[in-house]
Design an enzyme around this catalytic site. Structure first.
Site, short mmCIF file in Angstrom:
data_model
loop_
_atom_site.label_atom_id
_atom_site.label_comp_id
_atom_site.label_asym_id
_atom_site.label_seq_id
_atom_site.Cartn_x
_atom_site.Cartn_y
_atom_site.Cartn_z
N ARG A 26 0.82 -1.22 0.00
CA ARG A 26 0.00 0.00 0.00
C ARG A 26 0.85 1.27 0.00
NH1 ARG A 26 -5.74 -0.59 1.80
NH2 ARG A 26 -6.25 -2.49 0.72
N ARG A 30 -3.29 6.52 1.45
CA ARG A 30 -3.77 7.71 2.16
C ARG A 30 -2.78 8.36 3.10
NH1 ARG A 30 -8.99 4.50 3.85
NH2 ARG A 30 -7.31 2.98 3.68
N TYR A 153 -15.09 -11.62 0.10
CA TYR A 153 -15.78 -10.34 -0.13
C TYR A 153 -17.06 -10.55 -0.92
CZ TYR A 153 -11.72 -7.92 1.69
OH TYR A 153 -10.73 -7.47 2.52
O1 CP3 Z 1 0.06 0.64 -3.22
C1 CP3 Z 1 -0.42 -0.52 -3.34
O2 CP3 Z 1 -0.16 -1.46 -2.56
C2 CP3 Z 1 -1.24 -0.82 -4.58
C3 CP3 Z 1 -2.63 -0.66 -4.47
C4 CP3 Z 1 -3.51 -1.62 -3.69
C5 CP3 Z 1 -4.75 -1.19 -3.14
N1 CP3 Z 1 -5.42 -2.27 -2.66
C6 CP3 Z 1 -5.24 0.19 -3.15
C7 CP3 Z 1 -6.27 0.58 -2.18
C8 CP3 Z 1 -3.42 -3.00 -3.44
C9 CP3 Z 1 -2.27 -3.96 -3.76
C10 CP3 Z 1 -4.63 -3.41 -2.82
C11 CP3 Z 1 -4.94 -4.81 -2.46
C12 CP3 Z 1 -6.12 -5.09 -1.64
N2 CP3 Z 1 -7.36 -4.51 -1.70
C13 CP3 Z 1 -6.19 -6.15 -0.68
C14 CP3 Z 1 -5.07 -7.12 -0.39
C15 CP3 Z 1 -4.01 -6.55 0.46
C16 CP3 Z 1 -4.43 -6.25 1.86
O3 CP3 Z 1 -4.41 -5.07 2.23
O4 CP3 Z 1 -4.75 -7.21 2.59
C17 CP3 Z 1 -7.48 -6.13 -0.12
C18 CP3 Z 1 -8.00 -7.04 0.94
C19 CP3 Z 1 -8.21 -5.09 -0.78
C20 CP3 Z 1 -9.66 -4.75 -0.59
C21 CP3 Z 1 -9.81 -3.37 -0.11
N3 CP3 Z 1 -9.51 -2.23 -0.85
C22 CP3 Z 1 -10.33 -2.95 1.13
C23 CP3 Z 1 -10.79 -3.88 2.24
C24 CP3 Z 1 -10.32 -1.55 1.12
C25 CP3 Z 1 -10.91 -0.64 2.17
C26 CP3 Z 1 -10.08 -0.60 3.39
C27 CP3 Z 1 -9.18 0.58 3.33
O5 CP3 Z 1 -7.96 0.42 3.50
O6 CP3 Z 1 -9.74 1.67 3.13
C28 CP3 Z 1 -9.77 -1.13 -0.10
C29 CP3 Z 1 -9.55 0.28 -0.54
C30 CP3 Z 1 -8.19 0.65 -1.02
N4 CP3 Z 1 -7.45 -0.06 -1.92
C31 CP3 Z 1 -7.47 1.83 -0.67
C32 CP3 Z 1 -6.27 1.79 -1.39
C33 CP3 Z 1 -5.18 2.85 -1.42
C34 CP3 Z 1 -7.97 2.94 0.24
C35 CP3 Z 1 -9.09 3.58 -0.47
C36 CP3 Z 1 -9.16 5.08 -0.40
O7 CP3 Z 1 -8.30 5.80 -0.97
O8 CP3 Z 1 -10.15 5.55 0.16
#
Ligand code: CP3
Length: 357
Positions: A26, A30, A153
Site C-alpha cells: 500500500r 492515504r 468479499y
Molecule cells: O500501493 C499498493 O499497494 C497498490 C494498491 C492496492 C490497493 N489495494 C489500493 C487501495 C493493493 C495492492 C490493494 C490490495 C487489496 N485490496 C487487498 C489485499 C491486500 C491487503 O491489504 O490485505 C485487499 C483485501 C483489498 C480490498 C480493499 N480495498 C479494502 C478492504 C479496502 C478498504 C479498506 C481501506 O484500506 O480503506 C480497499 C480500498 C483501497 N485499496 C485503498 C487503497 C489505497 C484505500 C481507499 C481510499 O483511498 O479511500
C-alpha cells in the site's frame, strides 16, 4: 530493455544484490498527502482505479519521495468481482460493498469469466502507461487477490470479522464454494497473464484471509487454488510472490507451489522462516506496520533486527507484514527505506552468496 534497478528480480532469483530491495505494501495510499489530493480530485476510489492517467500518477508518487526498489500498480483486488457484475462501491469509512453478493448456486452459475482486455481494459491500460512512465527505473509489480480472499468479499458482501456466510457455505455446501473458487482461479490466472503481456515484471497474489481457515481447510479452499494459478502462469517466466496473511504455519506448503517468493507477516520470526524454507524461495517481509508509529531510532532498530535475522543469504525482499496504515508519518517511511539500504549494503548480508542451505 533492461531494468535500471533489478534488485527485486535478483532477490527473487536468490542472487546476490548490492543492497536488500525494499517496497511497501500500500505504498501508494492515504498516508501520502499527494495521494489524498488526487483521490479527492477523482471522487470515488474506483474512479481513480478506472482512470489510467490518475492510477499511473499515484503509482509513481511514492517513488518520488522514497528510494523504493519497486512500483506496485495502483488498483485493487476487487476489480475482478466488479467485472463479474457484483457492482463494487467503496463506502466512505466502511470499505468495500457489493450490491449483489453471492448467495446461491444460481448466483454462481450466472458469473462469467471476465475478459481482461475487454472487461478490465482500464487495468491493462494503466499497466502500459506506468511501464512507459517508469522507463525501466524500477520493476512494476502486478497483482490480484487469491480466489479464497475474493470469495470472502463476494459472499460476505464486503469486509468481515467472522466470515459467517462463507464458512457456512464451506461447511454446508463445499461443492458450491469450489465451483465459485474454480471460476475465480480461472479469472485470476487470465487477469495476471494479461498484466504480464501488458508489461508487469513480477506478480503478487494477496491471500489476505487464508489465515482464518482451519489448517486442512486452508489447503482445500485456498492453497489448492493458489497452486492452480502458479501452474497456469509458470510458462511466462515472470516471478510470482504468494502472500497468505497469518499463513506462517504453512510456509513450506506455500513454497512448494513452485512460486519464487513468499510474503510473510510479523507473526513469524524471519530467522525461523528462512531456516524452514532455505534457498527454495525468496522471503518478503516482515516488519509490523505499527512500528512506523514509533520513533526513528526504534524503526532503525527493527529494520536492523530483521535484516540480521534473515541473515547472510540472498533472497530477501524487505517489506511490511501487511499494508501501511493511513495515519503514518511519511517521514518515517523514509527512515525505514534508507535504513534497509544503508544497513544491508554496509554489512556482508546481501553481497555474499555463501549459503545455499
Ligand atoms: O500501493 C499498493 O499497494 C497498490 C494498491 C492496492 C490497493 N489495494 C489500493 C487501495 C493493493 C495492492 C490493494 C490490495 C487489496 N485490496 C487487498 C489485499 C491486500 C491487503 O491489504 O490485505 C485487499 C483485501 C483489498 C480490498 C480493499 N480495498 C479494502 C478492504 C479496502 C478498504 C479498506 C481501506 O484500506 O480503506 C480497499 C480500498 C483501497 N485499496 C485503498 C487503497 C489505497 C484505500 C481507499 C481510499 O483511498 O479511500
Amino acid at each position: 530493455m533492461m531494468l535500471k534497478n533489478d534488485r527485486l528480480l535478483k532477490a527473487l532469483k536468490r542472487e546476490p544484490v548490492d543492497a536488500t530491495p525494499v517496497w511497501i505494501m500500500r505504498q501508494a495510499g492515504r498516508y501520502l498527502p499527494e495521494y489524498r489530493a488526487i483521490r479527492a480530485k477523482a471522487g470515488a476510489f474506483m474512479n481513480l482505479c478506472k482512470t489510467p492517467e490518475l492510477a499511473c500518477e499515484v503509482t509513481i508518487q511514492p517513488l518520488e519521495r522514497f528510494d523504493l526498489d519497486a512500483a506496485i500498480l495502483f488498483s485493487d483486488i476487487l476489480t475482478i468481482p466488479d467485472a463479474m457484475g457484483l457492482d463494487l462501491q467503496f463506502i466512505e469509512g466502511e470499505g468495500p460493498h457489493f450490491a449483489h453478493p453471492i448467495k446461491t448456486q444460481a448466483d454462481i452459475n450466472k458469473l462469467g469469466t471476465p475478459d481482461p482486455e475487454q472487461d478490465l481494459g482500464y487495468v491493462m491500460d494503466a499497466v502500459r502507461l506506468v511501464k512507459k512512465t517508469l522507463d525501466q527505473r524500477v520493476p512494476l509489480i502486478g497483482f490480484a487477490g487469491s480466489p479464497w480472499t475474493l470469495a470472502t468479499y463476494m459472499i460476505e458482501g464486503g469486509s468481515s470479522k467472522e466470515f459467517r456466510q462463507i464458512k457456512k457455505m464451506a461447511f454446508n455446501e463445499p461443492a458450491m464454494l469450489h465451483h465459485l473458487l474454480e471460476k475465480l482461479a480461472a479469472s485470476v490466472a487470465l487477469y495476471l497473464e494479461a498484466q504480464i503481456r501488458a508489461g508487469v515484471d513480477v506478480v503478487m497474489v494477496f491471500d489476505t484471509w487464508g489465515g482464518i481457515l482451519i489448517p486442512r481447510d486452508y489447503q482445500e479452499f485456498s492453497l489448492r487454488y493458489l497452486q492452480h494459478i502458479v501452474q497456469a502462469l509458470q510458462h511466462h517466466n515472470v516471478p510470482i510472490i504468494l502472500f497468505t496473511k497469518n499463513g506462517g504455519q504453512w510456509l513450506e506448503m506455500i513454497a512448494n507451489t513452485g512460486c519464487q517468493g513468499v510474503g510473510i507477516d510479523w507473526t513469524v520470526d524471519i530467522a525461523q522462516a528462512r531456516a524452514r524454507v532455505g534457498h527454495q524461495v525468496a522471503l518478503q517481509g516482515n516488519m509490523d506496520p505499527a512500528i512506523l508509529y514509533a520513533k526513528p531510532e526504534r524503526i532503525v532498530q527493527e529494520v536492523n533486527y530483521i535484516l540480521n535475522a534473515f541473515g547472510d543469504h540472498p533472497g530477501h525482499i524487505f517489506n511490511l507484514g501487511h499494508g501501511i496504515t493511513p495515519d503514518v508519518d511519511p517521514d518515517n517511511v523514509k527512515v525505514l527505506v534508507d535504513a534497509v539500504h544503508n544497513f544491508s549494503s554496509s554489512s556482508s548480508s546481501s553481497s555474499s552468496s555463501s549459503s545455499s542451505s
